[in-house]
Scaffold this active site. Structure first.
Site: not given
Length: 251
Positions: A11, A130
């Site tokens: 990330d 998500d």
């Protein structure tokens, strides 16, 4: 039986690898190029690079960082964050990405998935989904988990598949960063409802969690970040453990 894949995730924020809990409280986790090289050497099957602020800050993914990583590794490399057009994908592939991941942009404009599949092939298109629980129903959220949508997770993944997605990267916001285990039930439901690979993400904290998401969750791959970044679990040890559980992995 196809080998199950172990995928570390980088990330990225402002050129550094970060990790948080439930997508917030980010802390520095190191240099992305150094981490990528380490994972390639340690036996990771693939690598995922997500510029987590790209959509929020309206920035494009850092193509030069992608190029730096790609020149140092010999495993498939998926890049996501701020991808909105065919041109965005062309730039990333030219700089060394093997696959790309779209999330918020696909929810906003689902036909983007079809455009990318047509131009680059389904095998290149990963749709990141998500999800979060709302009154007992798993729904899709966007913008790094900050924006709820009315989309039902199971219905959205089928639509993604029909539009040409080659793979689903499924992240549970409820589990992300908790190290309490993957969201096994919804992963299983989604894995069984689509005939494309599903990567489980969010919640890995122990080797048993990988065993569980592969067997009970029917995932094709499992993604994790902090446990690998901070060497809480070594990829080699994890694969040896999984092999002992009779799960096919590439050693």
């Amino acid at each position: 039986m196809l080998a199950k894949r172990i995928i570390p995730c980088l990330d990225i924020k402002d050129g550094r690898t970060v990790k948080g809990t439930n997508f917030v409280e980010l802390r520095d986790a190191g240099d992305p190029v150094e981490l990528a090289i380490r994972y390639s050497k340690e036996g990771a099957d693939e690598l995922v690079f997500l510029d987590i602020t790209a959509t929020v800050d309206k920035r494009k993914t850092l193509a030069d960082l992608v190029r730096k990583i790609a020149t140092h590794i010999n495993i498939p490399f998926t890049v996501g964050g701020g991808i909105n057009t065919v041109e965005d994908v062309s730039v990333l592939l030219e700089n060394g990405a093997d696959k790309i991941s779209v999330n918020t942009s696909a929810v906003k404009r689902p036909e983007l998935i079809a455009e990318l599949a047509k131009n680059f092939g389904s095998q290149c298109v990963v749709v990141a989904v998500d999800i979060k629980l709302f009154d007992g129903v798993w729904k899709v959220v966007t913008h790094g988990g900050r924006t709820p949508t009315p989309l039902i997770a199971t219905e959205w993944v089928k639509q993604c598949r029909d539009l040409g997605a080659g793979e689903i990267l499924l992240t549970s916001m409820e589990n992300d960063g908790t190290k309490a285990g993957f969201a096994v039930d919804i992963t299983a439901e989604i894995s069984r409802s689509v005939n494309i690979p599903v990567i489980a993400s969010g919640g890995a904290g122990a080797m048993e969690h990988f065993d569980e998401v592969f067997t009970k969750g029917s995932a094709d791959a499992a993604l994790a970040a902090s446990i690998f970044h901070f060497k809480e679990i070594e990829i080699k040890d994890l694969k040896e453990y999984l092999q002992k559980q009779n799960i096919a992995v590439r050693l």
